[in-house]
Every structure is written in structure tokens, then in C-alpha cells.
Design an enzyme around this catalytic site. Structure first.
Site, PDB file in Angstrom:
ATOM      1  N   TYR A 141       0.824  -1.211   0.000  1.00  0.00           N
ATOM      2  CA  TYR A 141       0.000   0.000   0.000  1.00  0.00           C
ATOM      3  C   TYR A 141       0.859   1.263   0.000  1.00  0.00           C
ATOM      4  O   TYR A 141       0.417   2.311  -0.454  1.00  0.00           O
ATOM      5  CB  TYR A 141      -0.902   0.036   1.237  1.00  0.00           C
ATOM      6  N   LYS A 192       3.351 -15.532   1.557  1.00  0.00           N
ATOM      7  CA  LYS A 192       3.536 -16.235   0.284  1.00  0.00           C
ATOM      8  C   LYS A 192       5.042 -16.425   0.136  1.00  0.00           C
ATOM      9  O   LYS A 192       5.675 -15.978  -0.823  1.00  0.00           O
ATOM     10  CB  LYS A 192       2.924 -15.397  -0.860  1.00  0.00           C
ATOM     11  N   ASP A 225      -2.844 -18.607  -0.220  1.00  0.00           N
ATOM     12  CA  ASP A 225      -3.900 -19.262  -1.016  1.00  0.00           C
ATOM     13  C   ASP A 225      -4.546 -20.394  -0.218  1.00  0.00           C
ATOM     14  O   ASP A 225      -5.767 -20.539  -0.171  1.00  0.00           O
ATOM     15  CB  ASP A 225      -3.378 -19.744  -2.383  1.00  0.00           C
ATOM     16  N   ASP A 249      -6.254  -7.212   4.156  1.00  0.00           N
ATOM     17  CA  ASP A 249      -7.413  -6.570   3.527  1.00  0.00           C
ATOM     18  C   ASP A 249      -8.302  -7.619   2.878  1.00  0.00           C
ATOM     19  O   ASP A 249      -9.521  -7.645   3.073  1.00  0.00           O
ATOM     20  CB  ASP A 249      -6.924  -5.561   2.480  1.00  0.00           C
ATOM     21  N   ASP A 253     -12.217  -9.328   4.283  1.00  0.00           N
ATOM     22  CA  ASP A 253     -13.482  -9.349   3.530  1.00  0.00           C
ATOM     23  C   ASP A 253     -14.005 -10.775   3.408  1.00  0.00           C
ATOM     24  O   ASP A 253     -15.203 -11.027   3.558  1.00  0.00           O
ATOM     25  CB  ASP A 253     -13.295  -8.784   2.112  1.00  0.00           C
TER      26      ASP A 253
HETATM   27  C1  IPM Z   1     -10.440  -1.554   4.107  1.00  0.00           C
HETATM   28  C2  IPM Z   1     -10.690  -0.903   2.767  1.00  0.00           C
HETATM   29  C3  IPM Z   1      -9.563   0.074   2.467  1.00  0.00           C
HETATM   30  C4  IPM Z   1      -8.258  -0.702   2.407  1.00  0.00           C
HETATM   31  C5  IPM Z   1      -9.772   0.921   1.203  1.00  0.00           C
HETATM   32  C6  IPM Z   1     -11.055   1.720   1.266  1.00  0.00           C
HETATM   33  C7  IPM Z   1      -8.602   1.823   0.940  1.00  0.00           C
HETATM   34  O1  IPM Z   1     -10.829  -1.881   1.791  1.00  0.00           O
HETATM   35  O2  IPM Z   1     -10.261  -0.820   5.103  1.00  0.00           O
HETATM   36  O3  IPM Z   1     -10.426  -2.777   4.174  1.00  0.00           O
HETATM   37  O4  IPM Z   1      -7.942  -1.291   1.381  1.00  0.00           O
HETATM   38  O5  IPM Z   1      -7.553  -0.709   3.408  1.00  0.00           O
HETATM   39 MG    MG Z   2     -10.922  -3.881   2.558  1.00  0.00          MG
END
Ligand code: IPM
Ligand code: MG
Length: 369
Positions: A141, A192, A225, A249, A253
Site C-alpha cells: 500500500y 507467500k 492461497d 485486507d 473481507d
Molecule cells: C479496508 C478498505 C480500504 C483498504 C480501502 C477503502 C482503501 O478496503 O479498510 O479494508 O484497502 O484498506
Molecule cells: Mg478492505
């Protein structure tokens, strides 16, 4: 001195869900032993329209003074349409870096009450209680060099750099090990390392911190993975998942699928303690701005509301109050009150605001009974 919570509702569904989180926080200041000043400031597109910047300089500076920062969400078509330069200073990544909140905790709980909502088998997700510890201030990032460049013949090249230093890995590893101590006590460190040097270093450093400082905490290394597959196949095997910025990240999710909705997930991002025993803390729901449903009053505020629980726990050392809030959320879910993202057959679909009101009512009932 009264503690201060600085609130940045932001964009998309941010303002809607944060309004409910603030309502819940105010319940604690009104009825419980918590004295706070809560101050809200425009952030993002709204701030840009008023001040020509995502966040005013004085508010940006105050992020370092506040005892806790509650952030809604950022992003969406209006944000995308802002001039490129305007999107750089004060964006969410700049805020995370400025506050030096490198330790992002993303707890994932499977609520029995939502077992009918998840697309996974309820027997697989039952009792899942894990936390993703995501490194938030480094990695790809922020790595340099980065950018896009023309290399001739109309060909363009994009470059990003996955970079970590020993101290950056050490400090996030310590956070994960310390957290594991307070929980069931098992760490899966994700990498990885079979392909990328940065992850070889990651693995070596995590190993080393474990062996030297936390020999009693069981540590497993897992390739990313395989980790993604295992989290869906059998999420119960996980307790603390330690990951770098991008892997964390993605896996957080994915973990949203376990709870049934990304709308349920809160997060806390913490800095180190300073000389006065203070640390900076930024709380955000994991879901993001969801522009497709913004302004409709149907967003799930529970991720934001559960952030208040993390505020109580991590910024004000009130774990009992945090538990009370989690209990209130469970009660509301148990009687079938649901925003559309978690609604099924015989439950009742309510608005964002109604969900906030129901949590407050459940808190009142719990504290009176
Ligand atoms: C998160 C989001 C952020 C990230 C985005 C909005 C920049 O996806 O906080 O998980 O990638 O960190
Ligand atoms: Mg995210």
C-alpha cells in the site's frame, strides 16, 4: 480532562451508520460511567465542497490528540470525480499513516442468531471467533517505487513495491502474540514465502519473535492461497490470523462471508503507546462506503455500532461495557430484527435508524434487568 472522540462520518453510507454508532456511544455517556466529548467533523467529499480539502488541517492535526477517532467510510463516484491532487492529502491511507495506527484488529464472530444468513454451512461457521491482525502502515500500500509510466510504443507499465523491514514486522507480530495471550492462543501467520522474498523475511521475523518472546504461544505459518481455502472450509481452526496490509485486507473481507454480511464487521487500528501511556486509535467498520445503497437508510449499522464496543474496550479500558453492547446486538438479532443484508424468511427488515434504536432499547433493557 474529558476524553474526546472525534467522529468523521465520511462518504457513502458512512454518515448513516455512524449516526447510529454515535447514538449508541451517547447511550453509554448518558447512562453509564463514561464521560466523553463527542465532536463530529466533515470528511471527504462534504469537506471538499465546503473547504476545498478532504480534511481541514486543524482536524488532521487533532487526529493525533483525540482519544479515539470514529471513521465512517470513504470512496464512491463523487470521491472518484474529485481532482487527483485533492484525493491525496488527507485520504484514508494518509490518515492511517499520520496516526501511525499500524495494528489493525478485525474481529470476526459468527453469531448463532445469523446462522440462517451465511452462505456457508451453519455447522462450519458455528462458534467461529477469530481476529485478523492486519499490518496497516506498510507493505504494498505504501511501498516505493510506485506509479504508472509510458515505456514507449504506447505501452504503459504499472509498478508497486511490496516492502517490509524487520522492525515493521516485529511490531505487528508482537501485537498478534500479545493478543493471542488473551484469547485461545494460536497464531496463523499468513505469507507467500514460497514465491516472494518479502514474505520469506516476514516468516523468519515472526518465527524469531515467537521463539524469543512468546515461546508458549503456538504459531503456524500458512501460505495465503491455502489460508483463503481453509478459512472457508473450516474457519473454526483459526484464532489469531496475522497478515500484512494487502493480505489482511483481502482475508478480512473473506471473513465477512463467515458472519453472513460484511456489514457486521468492526475494526480497530491502534498505534504504540507513547511515554504517557496513551495510544492513538482509529475505529472503522470494515464494509466501506457502499455507494450503491447510500442515502437509502438500509445500510447495516452493526459494523459501526460494534466499533463502539471496540472503542470501549481498547480506548477506555471498559471490557465489561463492550460485552454489554455485544449482548445487546445479539438480543436484537435473536428476535429477528434485521437490515436487508442479513434478512431472511421470517425476520423483520428494518431501516438503519431502526436498527440503531433497537440496539439502544436492548441496552436499556439489559442494564435495567
Ligand atoms: C479496508 C478498505 C480500504 C483498504 C480501502 C477503502 C482503501 O478496503 O479498510 O479494508 O484497502 O484498506
Ligand atoms: Mg478492505
Amino acid at each position: 480532562m474529558t476524553a474526546e472522540v472525534l467522529v468523521l462520518p465520511g462518504e457513502g453510507i458512512g454518515p448513516e451508520v455512524i449516526a447510529e454508532a454515535v447514538k449508541v456511544l451517547e447511550w453509554f455517556t448518558t447512562y453509564r460511567d463514561l464521560e466523553l466529548s463527542i465532536r463530529s467533523e466533515p470528511y471527504g467529499v462534504e469537506a471538499y465542497k465546503r473547504y476545498g480539502t478532504l480534511i481541514r488541517d486543524e482536524v488532521f492535526a487533532d487526529l493525533l490528540q483525540a482519544d479515539a477517532v470514529l471513521f465512517g467510510a470513504t470512496g464512491g463516484p463523487e470521491f472518484d470525480a474529485l481532482p487527483r491532487e485533492a484525493k491525496i492529502s488527507g485520504n484514508l491511507l494518509a490518515i492511517r499513516k499520520h496516526m501511525a495506527v499500524y495494528a489493525n484488529l478485525r474481529p470476526v464472530m459468527a453469531y448463532d442468531e445469523l446462522s440462517d444468513v451465511t452462505s456457508l454451512k451453519s455447522s462450519a461457521v458455528q462458534n467461529v471467533d477469530l481476529v485478523v491482525v492486519r499490518e496497516l502502515n506498510g507493505g504494498i500500500y505504501f511501498g516505493e517505487p510506485r506509479g504508472r509510466e509510458l515505456i514507449g510504443d504506447g505501452i504503459e507499465r504499472g509498478i508497486n513495491t511490496l516492502i517490509y523491514t524487520t522492525p515493521e514486522i516485529e511490531r505487528i507480530a508482537r501485537v498478534a502474540f500479545e493478543l493471542a495471550h488473551t484469547r485461545r492462543g494460536h497464531i496463523h501467520s499468513v505469507d507467500k514465502s514460497n514465491v516472494l522474498e518479502t514474505y520469506k523475511l516476514w516468516r523468519d521475523v515472526v518465527d524469531h519473535i515467537g521463539a524469543d518472546e512468546f515461546p508458549d504461544v503456538p504459531l503456524s505459518h500458512i501460505i495465503v492461497d491455502n489460508c483463503a481455502m481453509q478459512m472457508i472450509r473450516d474457519p473454526k481452526q483459526f484464532d489469531v490470523i496475522l497478515a500484512d496490509n494487502m493480505v489482511g485486507d483481502i482475508l478480512s473481507d473473506l471473513a465477512g462471508a463467515i458472519t453472513g454480511s460484511l456489514g457486521m464487521l468492526p475494526s480497530a487500528s491502534l498505534s504504540d503507546y507513547d511515554g504517557n501511556g496513551r495510544r492513538r486509535a482509529l475505529y472503522e467498520p470494515v464494509h466501506g462506503s457502499a455507494p450503491d445503497i447510500a442515502g437509502q437508510g438500509i445500510a447495516n449499522p452493526l459494523g459501526a455500532i460494534l466499533c463502539v464496543g471496540l472503542v470501549l474496550e481498547h480506548s477506555f479500558d471498559l471490557p465489561g461495557e463492550a460485552r454489554l453492547l455485544k449482548q445487546a446486538v445479539r438480543k436484537v438479532l435473536a428476535v429477528g430484527i434485521r437490515t436487508p443484508d442479513i434478512q431472511t424468511g421470517n425476520s423483520r427488515a428494518v431501516s438503519t435508524k431502526d436498527m440503531g434504536d433497537e440496539v439502544v432499547r436492548a441496552l436499556t433493557r439489559l442494564s435495567n434487568g
